[in-house]
Design a protein around this motif. Structure first.
Motif, PDB file in Angstrom:
ATOM      1  N   THR A 138       0.839  -1.180   0.000  1.00 16.52           N
ATOM      2  CA  THR A 138       0.000   0.000   0.000  1.00 16.52           C
ATOM      3  C   THR A 138       0.883   1.242   0.000  1.00 16.52           C
ATOM      4  OG1 THR A 138      -1.842   1.106   1.136  1.00 16.52           O
ATOM      5  CG2 THR A 138      -0.161   0.120   2.533  1.00 16.52           C
ATOM      6  N   ALA A 139       0.283   2.385  -0.236  1.00 10.58           N
ATOM      7  CA  ALA A 139       0.988   3.644  -0.004  1.00 10.58           C
ATOM      8  C   ALA A 139       1.040   3.878   1.504  1.00 10.58           C
ATOM      9  CB  ALA A 139       0.258   4.780  -0.696  1.00 10.58           C
ATOM     10  N   TRP A 150       4.844  -0.352   2.874  1.00  2.70           N
ATOM     11  CA  TRP A 150       4.486   1.004   2.467  1.00  2.70           C
ATOM     12  C   TRP A 150       5.472   1.414   1.364  1.00  2.70           C
ATOM     13  CZ3 TRP A 150       3.421   4.493   7.384  1.00  2.70           C
ATOM     14  CH2 TRP A 150       2.312   3.980   8.069  1.00  2.70           C
ATOM     15  N   THR A 152       6.571   4.036  -1.996  1.00  4.22           N
ATOM     16  CA  THR A 152       6.394   5.368  -2.597  1.00  4.22           C
ATOM     17  C   THR A 152       7.047   5.481  -3.972  1.00  4.22           C
ATOM     18  OG1 THR A 152       8.381   6.184  -1.458  1.00  4.22           O
ATOM     19  CG2 THR A 152       6.258   6.507  -0.337  1.00  4.22           C
ATOM     20  N   ALA A 157       8.041  -0.725  -4.920  1.00  7.31           N
ATOM     21  CA  ALA A 157       6.895  -1.589  -5.223  1.00  7.31           C
ATOM     22  C   ALA A 157       7.366  -2.932  -5.777  1.00  7.31           C
ATOM     23  CB  ALA A 157       5.963  -0.895  -6.211  1.00  7.31           C
ATOM     24  N   ILE A 174      -2.963  -5.738  -2.748  1.00  9.96           N
ATOM     25  CA  ILE A 174      -2.727  -4.294  -2.740  1.00  9.96           C
ATOM     26  C   ILE A 174      -3.945  -3.584  -2.167  1.00  9.96           C
ATOM     27  CG2 ILE A 174      -1.087  -4.281  -4.655  1.00  9.96           C
ATOM     28  CD1 ILE A 174      -3.370  -3.320  -6.498  1.00  9.96           C
ATOM     29  N   LEU A 186      -2.451   4.423  -3.090  1.00  6.91           N
ATOM     30  CA  LEU A 186      -1.494   3.850  -4.032  1.00  6.91           C
ATOM     31  C   LEU A 186      -1.820   4.346  -5.437  1.00  6.91           C
ATOM     32  CD1 LEU A 186       0.832   1.713  -3.680  1.00  6.91           C
ATOM     33  CD2 LEU A 186      -0.792   0.032  -4.547  1.00  6.91           C
ATOM     34  N   LEU A 190       2.284   3.111  -9.268  1.00  7.16           N
ATOM     35  CA  LEU A 190       2.793   2.129  -8.318  1.00  7.16           C
ATOM     36  C   LEU A 190       2.072   0.791  -8.429  1.00  7.16           C
ATOM     37  CD1 LEU A 190       3.387   4.360  -5.157  1.00  7.16           C
ATOM     38  CD2 LEU A 190       5.049   3.589  -6.863  1.00  7.16           C
ATOM     39  N   TYR A 191       0.734   0.810  -8.507  1.00  2.00           N
ATOM     40  CA  TYR A 191       0.070  -0.498  -8.584  1.00  2.00           C
ATOM     41  C   TYR A 191       0.269  -1.164  -9.935  1.00  2.00           C
ATOM     42  CZ  TYR A 191      -4.317   1.879 -10.277  1.00  2.00           C
ATOM     43  OH  TYR A 191      -5.259   2.611 -10.958  1.00  2.00           O
TER      44      TYR A 191
END
Length: 400
Positions: A138-139, A150, A152, A157, A174, A186, A190-191
């Motif tokens: 996740t963010a 976490w 960024t 990722a 996610i 997120l 990133l995902y």
């Protein structure tokens, strides 16, 4: 019919070599018409024969169990849980699930210790089987759990996926959710990196999403499964078009509290008095909760009508929750048979459990014996007479 055979299962409790269960209705779990006046033969940990009584050849010396008036269905698969992190507590979680007829559970993204992987590697008598997504991604979410990675940057990722892959997780989880505007969710960049890296490592990705727009965007990025339904609005035509393009999509609706008074007496004899009293106090009509539930009910009905592969998942760590979820799914418009298939065959396929999910020859003998037919009323899944996992009767004299 397939000849009887057996397989040794690690840690399986001793069972009669061959047992025949007779005079029962069998709900196979794949949507076919139930087999009335059925018999099935269990040899060790496996079903050896399943069919009409007249068609099943009972081996000489087999132990006979009369189930006249009962209904048998496959053990339930819960594809979305968050279970305990110590061995003792995790074992207890799985024991309690077996009590309620849950044969396997997937813990989604908050498993931070090696215990989860150690327990996954074992098949323990009287316990549900266990699967894990390890640590999800996740963010940063200040104030919330740090169990997930976490991330960024795309490098972070991809590294998170690689670390999960090295532990041979069953799936990557996610979270794409801004928690009602309190955190930065997120990002697509990133995902997309997570999904790409997961697929390179032969892993699927399941997402916690909230909004319709994020559901669309994650699907476009190649997402494999949803751990929740869309919660902010009704599904639109654009989304349903995307869904039809993703034929392998798996959907766990994870319905919220329905917000209406429910009959919870079925739990009275199982739960500690204080826990039951707490449930009873919260068992009230809440219009806002029902409105929130209704959005997701409409969306579940739409996904079901479109032929999406649906599974049962409950979130959290409530052992009996699948029985509540299944009733909610019927209330949303699915038929009892569709829900049973979601809870059994579909769940097993999603977990890649090739030996479970249906009552058929050569499958693991994981099943519930019910006092009433769940096809007449889905809440009859709660009327459990006995549970068998890997051919052995589960101890149900006490839940505590």
């Amino acid at each position: 019919m397939v000849a009887a055979w057996s397989m040794t299962v690690l840690g399986q409790a001793p069972t009669p070599a061959v047992t025949v269960f007779e005079g029962v209705r069998v709900v196979v779990g794949d949507g076919r018409t139930p087999i009335e006046n059925a018999s099935f033969v269990v040899n060790g940990a496996r079903f050896a024969q399943v069919g009409r009584a007249a068609d099943v050849r009972v081996p000489a010396g087999a132990t006979r169990v009369n189930l006249a008036g009962k209904t048998v269905m496959p053990a339930i698969i819960d594809t979305h849980t968050h279970l305990s992190q110590t061995r003792e507590m995790l074992i207890d979680d799985l024991r309690r699930r077996a009590y309620f007829g849950i044969g396997a559970a997937l813990s989604l993204g908050q498993d931070t210790t090696d215990v989860s992987f150690q327990v996954r590697a074992q098949t323990i008598p009287g316990l549900a089987r266990f699967f894990t997504a390890g640590r999800g991604i996740t963010a940063p979410e200040p104030g919330r759990t740090t169990a997930p990675y976490w991330v960024t940057t795309t490098a972070e990722a991809r590294k998170a996926v690689q670390e999960d892959a090295a532990k041979k997780v069953d799936i990557i989880k996610i979270w794409v959710d801004d928690r009602m505007g309190t955190v930065k969710k997120l990002s697509p960049e990133l995902y997309s990196a997570v999904i790409d890296e997961a697929h390179k490592n032969g892993l699927r990705v399941i997402a916690h999403i909230y909004t319709l727009e994020d559901a669309k965007a994650t699907l476009r990025a190649g997402l494999d499964a949803f751990a929740h339904g869309v919660r902010d609005k009704d599904l639109d035509d654009e989304f349903m078009t995307l869904v039809k393009r993703h034929r392998d999509l798996v959907f766990g609706p994870n319905m919220p509290d329905r917000g209406v008074v429910a009959n919870i007496d079925w739990l009275r004899q199982s739960l500690p008095a204080a826990e039951f009293e707490t449930l009873q106090k919260g068992n009230i009509n809440r219009q806002d909760a029902h409105a929130f539930w209704s959005i997701q009910a409409h969306n579940l009905a739409k996904m079901s009508a479109a032929g999406v592969r649906i599974v049962v998942g409950t979130d959290g760590n409530t052992p009996y929750a699948p029985h509540v979820e299944m009733a909610d799914m019927v209330a949303a418009g699915m038929t009892p048979m569709q829900v049973i298939v979601a809870a059994t065959r579909n769940g097993a396929q999603f977990l890649r459990l090739t030996d479970a999910g249906t009552i058929e020859a050569n499958k693991s003998a994981d099943f519930l014996v019910l006092d009433a037919n769940p096809l007449d009323d889905i809440t009859n899944t709660r009327r459990i007479s006995s549970v068998y996992l890997r051919g052995a009767s589960v101890e149900r004299s006490s839940y505590k």
